[in-house]
Motif scaffolding. Structure first.
Motif, PDB file in Angstrom:
ATOM      1  N   HIS A 173      14.226  59.956 -16.120  1.00  0.00           N
ATOM      2  CA  HIS A 173      14.205  59.044 -17.253  1.00  0.00           C
ATOM      3  C   HIS A 173      13.154  57.973 -17.004  1.00  0.00           C
ATOM      4  CE1 HIS A 173      18.660  60.028 -18.434  1.00  0.00           C
ATOM      5  NE2 HIS A 173      17.893  61.103 -18.381  1.00  0.00           N
ATOM      6  N   ILE A 233      14.668  53.943 -15.166  1.00  0.00           N
ATOM      7  CA  ILE A 233      15.453  54.630 -14.149  1.00  0.00           C
ATOM      8  C   ILE A 233      16.638  53.797 -13.665  1.00  0.00           C
ATOM      9  CG2 ILE A 233      14.134  53.831 -12.142  1.00  0.00           C
ATOM     10  CD1 ILE A 233      15.417  57.439 -12.860  1.00  0.00           C
ATOM     11  N   ASN A 234      16.647  52.489 -13.917  1.00  0.00           N
ATOM     12  CA  ASN A 234      17.778  51.676 -13.439  1.00  0.00           C
ATOM     13  C   ASN A 234      19.081  52.086 -14.119  1.00  0.00           C
ATOM     14  OD1 ASN A 234      16.275  50.348 -15.693  1.00  0.00           O
ATOM     15  ND2 ASN A 234      18.122  49.069 -15.750  1.00  0.00           N
ATOM     16  N   SER A 235      18.996  52.471 -15.395  1.00  0.00           N
ATOM     17  CA  SER A 235      20.189  52.920 -16.123  1.00  0.00           C
ATOM     18  C   SER A 235      20.134  54.410 -16.440  1.00  0.00           C
ATOM     19  CB  SER A 235      20.328  52.129 -17.429  1.00  0.00           C
ATOM     20  OG  SER A 235      19.172  52.306 -18.233  1.00  0.00           O
ATOM     21  N   GLY A 236      19.130  55.106 -15.848  1.00  0.00           N
ATOM     22  CA  GLY A 236      18.941  56.517 -16.163  1.00  0.00           C
ATOM     23  C   GLY A 236      19.150  57.427 -14.975  1.00  0.00           C
ATOM     24  N   LEU A 237      18.569  58.610 -15.046  1.00  0.00           N
ATOM     25  CA  LEU A 237      18.818  59.651 -14.061  1.00  0.00           C
ATOM     26  C   LEU A 237      17.514  60.272 -13.580  1.00  0.00           C
ATOM     27  CD1 LEU A 237      21.647  61.536 -15.986  1.00  0.00           C
ATOM     28  CD2 LEU A 237      21.983  59.969 -14.050  1.00  0.00           C
ATOM     29  N   SER A 252      20.957  66.483 -11.581  1.00  0.00           N
ATOM     30  CA  SER A 252      20.996  65.268 -12.397  1.00  0.00           C
ATOM     31  C   SER A 252      21.756  64.205 -11.617  1.00  0.00           C
ATOM     32  CB  SER A 252      21.677  65.555 -13.742  1.00  0.00           C
ATOM     33  OG  SER A 252      21.564  64.455 -14.609  1.00  0.00           O
ATOM     34  N   SER A 257      21.892  59.833 -10.320  1.00  0.00           N
ATOM     35  CA  SER A 257      21.430  58.455 -10.469  1.00  0.00           C
ATOM     36  C   SER A 257      20.710  58.033  -9.200  1.00  0.00           C
ATOM     37  CB  SER A 257      22.601  57.522 -10.751  1.00  0.00           C
ATOM     38  OG  SER A 257      23.514  57.551  -9.671  1.00  0.00           O
ATOM     39  N   ALA A 289      19.395  51.482  -9.665  1.00  0.00           N
ATOM     40  CA  ALA A 289      20.514  50.983 -10.463  1.00  0.00           C
ATOM     41  C   ALA A 289      20.908  49.577 -10.043  1.00  0.00           C
ATOM     42  CB  ALA A 289      21.703  51.928 -10.331  1.00  0.00           C
TER      43      ALA A 289
END
Length: 519
Positions: free
Chosen positions: A179, A182-186, A205, A207, A212
């Motif tokens: 994503h 990337i802090n809130s994605g994968l 997939s 984190s 994060a």
């Protein structure tokens, strides 16, 4: 080219190919990302700093990535230019001095990053009508295929979130497509092995714990190792940049810190931009912004990640260092420097990856926001090199070599000389292989079976030319046309001397000669 059976097989093949590539003066393609309809681009000779071709056209407007293929003859360029609507993959056919540009693939939206599967001749690009609809599009990249440049297949599982940076493993079997935020994605990995039941499906997939915890971070760059064992994610956030490394088979992150929990490799320098990973995954070169800009070497310790060593190249002045790539032989790196002010020039700096010594510093007049550097996959400089050994006759062992000063360069006449011919008469076998004959006979082949005791066939004699000379030598000449399709091609030759007193067959053989058609 044969399809690798595993990441390890691909690793061996890639490393072998890099050793065979003629290193020293490969072309580095440099492009800008400013969406100005005719953005500047440059073709720079890495060994000399010369710029044989530069300019601006709509095929290099707002370039997001580029990759060389076919031993330095074809260059693919991805464009992300919504303002000018140049959303496509462009093709530059290179003849050693100039490119010929055309549209390779007209995409549905902005094109981000390119991944070339050299084993299967497939080119991947991330594209879609919007940032959250981008999918991997797989294109036919075999110049000999009737569907060259056409869409083969595309993924259908990546839409829904914004994606931009991604990377294809050198094996062609995996792609890391994280994503953008990337802090809130994968971090997600896609299977790109066409023989797999999960082809173009997300197979990993996860984190990124460090991202994060940072509050905000975006993906700057990512890589997959050649053996498909590790995925690397370079990310930047408010106040810090870091590198996270995932062991793919176990889906565990390397821990670069001694504290509790998992820590990514935090970088001491701000705003990391790009990353180049060595083929053997022992080190990476990172680039970034801030102050005079920076480039850094990371030497990985995969057993004890906390012992990984980071070393900044302190001898470089590269403001807004936006792009980085490694030479085919992995000994040099190219980084781009973007001028702080539009009126000032940008630069391409080529340096030694061990010492950091600057080898070339090339001014890029008129360039700004220089994100893309792509190192030619081979340097097709015309050469003719002897190999193997001949067999002795009544005048010694016949020889085969290029005439002094002669090279098989396009648009010239190449001359080879066969020596130690007792009667000045013989034949030259010319072919495209030093491994097998056209009929499938493995080389080298013992010619004792036809009465040429002690002699070996070293090159495929696809064509035989009669040699008639003066004294004890004879010349063979080839007028090479300026034909683009010959650029980077190899050929192999061996001379045979008429020598009735040498053996029952009446001929002896020279060493072999390997030719590389170039400039």
């Amino acid at each position: 080219m044969p399809r690798p059976t595993s990441g390890a097989a691909a690793a061996v093949a890639c490393l072998s190919a890099s050793l065979l590539a003629q290193a020293g003066n490969e072309i580095v393609f440099v492009a800008t990302s400013t969406s100005g309809s005719t953005d500047s681009h440059f073709f720079v000779a890495s060994g000399t700093g010369a710029v044989p071709s530069s300019g601006g056209n709509n095929f290099t407007d707002n370039v997001s990535d580029a990759v060389w293929a076919d031993t330095g003859r074809n260059l693919y360029v991805s464009q992300a230019s919504p303002v000018q609507a140049y959303n496509r993959v462009s093709l530059a056919q290179w003849d050693g001095a100039n490119p010929t540009w055309s549209t390779f693939y007209q995409a549905p939206g902005a094109c981000y990053e390119l991944g070339l599967d050299r084993w299967r001749n497939r080119l991947y690009v991330l594209t879609g009508a919007t940032g959250s609809t981008r999918e991997l599009h797989c294109l036919d990249a075999d110049p000999n295929s009737p569907s060259y440049g056409q869409l083969i297949v595309q993924s259908t599982t990546l839409s829904g979130v914004s994606r931009e940076r991604w990377d294809l493993s050198p094996s062609g079997n995996l792609a890391v497509v994280p994503h953008a935020f990337i802090n809130s994605g994968l971090l997600q990995i896609v299977d790109t092995d066409p023989a797999s039941a999960s082809y173009l499906q997300i197979v990993v997939s996860v984190s990124v714990p460090g991202a994060a915890a940072s509050g905000f971070a975006f993906t700057s760059d990512c890589k997959v190792s050649i053996d498909d064992e590790y995925a690397y994610l370079l990310y930047s956030g408010i106040g810090a940049s870091a590198l996270a490394v995932l062991h793919i088979p176990t889906q565990t992150w390397l821990d670069f810190g001694a504290g509790a929990g998992q820590q990514d490799l935090v970088l001491s320098l701000p705003v990391a931009n790009r990353m180049a990973l060595s083929l053997d995954r022992s080190f990476a070169i990172l680039s970034g912004q801030g102050g005079t800009g920076w480039a850094m070497r990371v030497d990985f310790d995969y057993v004890t990640a906390a012992n990984t060593v980071t070393t900044q190249y302190t001898g470089l002045t590269v403001p807004n260092c936006d792009g980085v790539s490694l030479s085919p032989d992995q000994t040099r790196a190219a980084v781009t420097s973007t001028a702080v002010f539009l009126s000032a020039p940008s630069n391409l700096v080529i340096f030694d990856v061990q010492s950091g010594a600057v080898l070339q510093s090339v001014v890029l007049n008129g360039a700004w926001n220089v994100y893309t550097t792509a190192w030619q996959d081979a340097s097709p400089t015309a050469t003719f090199t002897p190999y193997g050994s001949g067999c002795a006759g009544t005048l010694g062992t016949p020889t085969l070599a290029a005439q002094a000063g002669s090279r098989p360069a396009l648009g010239t006449t190449f001359t080879a000389v066969a020596g130690n011919l007792p009667f000045g008469v013989g034949a030259l076998g010319l072919g495209l292989s030093q491994a097998f004959t056209t009929g499938g006979l493995p080389l080298s082949f013992d010619l004792g079976v036809v009465g040429m005791t002690g002699c070996n066939l070293l090159a495929d004699p696809l064509v035989l030319a009669v040699l008639v000379g003066a004294g004890n030598s004879a010349d063979w000449s080839w007028s090479l046309p300026s034909t683009r399709s010959l650029f980077g091609q190899s050929f192999f030759a061996q001379a045979f001397s008429l020598d009735p007193g040498a053996n029952a067959f009446g001929f002896t053989a020279s060493n072999g000669g390997a030719g590389w058609i170039g400039f």
